[in-house]
Design a protein around this motif. Structure first.
Motif, PDB file in Angstrom:
ATOM      1  N   ARG A   1      33.751  39.768  44.597  1.00  0.00           N
ATOM      2  CA  ARG A   1      34.872  39.298  45.412  1.00  0.00           C
ATOM      3  C   ARG A   1      34.682  37.835  45.739  1.00  0.00           C
ATOM      4  O   ARG A   1      33.552  37.317  45.747  1.00  0.00           O
TER       5      ARG A   1
ATOM      6  N   PHE B   1      40.736  39.559  55.124  1.00  0.00           N
ATOM      7  CA  PHE B   1      40.164  40.125  53.899  1.00  0.00           C
ATOM      8  C   PHE B   1      38.667  40.365  54.022  1.00  0.00           C
ATOM      9  O   PHE B   1      38.160  41.415  53.647  1.00  0.00           O
TER      10      PHE B   1
ATOM     11  N   SER C   1      46.659  39.824  50.507  1.00  0.00           N
ATOM     12  CA  SER C   1      47.384  38.905  51.367  1.00  0.00           C
ATOM     13  C   SER C   1      47.679  39.570  52.695  1.00  0.00           C
ATOM     14  O   SER C   1      47.746  40.796  52.788  1.00  0.00           O
TER      15      SER C   1
ATOM     16  N   LYS D   1      40.610  35.364  48.603  1.00  0.00           N
ATOM     17  CA  LYS D   1      41.118  36.708  48.906  1.00  0.00           C
ATOM     18  C   LYS D   1      41.332  37.489  47.613  1.00  0.00           C
ATOM     19  O   LYS D   1      42.388  38.089  47.389  1.00  0.00           O
TER      20      LYS D   1
ATOM     21  N   ASN E   1      36.023  35.715  48.872  1.00  0.00           N
ATOM     22  CA  ASN E   1      36.765  35.803  50.139  1.00  0.00           C
ATOM     23  C   ASN E   1      37.612  34.570  50.405  1.00  0.00           C
ATOM     24  O   ASN E   1      38.637  34.660  51.083  1.00  0.00           O
TER      25      ASN E   1
END
Length: 122
Positions: A72, A29, A25, A77, A74
């Protein structure tokens, strides 16, 4: 303010699986490479896996290659570490970290989470 928070650790038997998550956060990111490290008491923090900013490139430590998968999302995040075929030697505190450069040394990472404990029993 940049924040990283790991979750998903726990106790698992050897041969089992766990999925770690890292929530980010407060920052851009997608502009950072992300990585997982682990550490046991009395030892150096050890590189486990990393993923590039847009998620297209991953690299792994030799001792987890073929068993762990780093990814991941994005949009959310989030970063993940899917750990399969766990071994007792995988027992450690696992940390997620973010870097503005493509490195494996922990000194090269700018931001760190607080860690999540993974314990693999025999």
């Amino acid at each position: 303010q940049v924040q990283l928070a790991e979750s998903g650790g726990g106790l698992v038997q050897a041969g089992g699986s766990l999925r770690l998550s890292c929530a980010a956060s407060g920052w851009n990111f997608g502009g950072y490479a992300m990585a997982w490290f682990r550490q046991v008491p009395g030892k150096e923090r050890e590189f486990v896996a990393r993923v590039s900013g847009i998620g297209t490139v991953q690299t792994y430590a030799d001792n987890v290659k073929g068993r762990f998968t780093c990814s991941r999302d994005n949009d959310k995040k989030m970063m993940y570490l899917q750990m399969n075929d766990l071994k007792t030697e995988d027992t450690a505190v696992y940390y997620c970290a973010a870097a503005g450069r493509w490195v494996v040394e922990p000194e090269g990472y700018d931001y760190w989470g607080h860690g999540t404990q993974v314990t693999v029993s025999s």
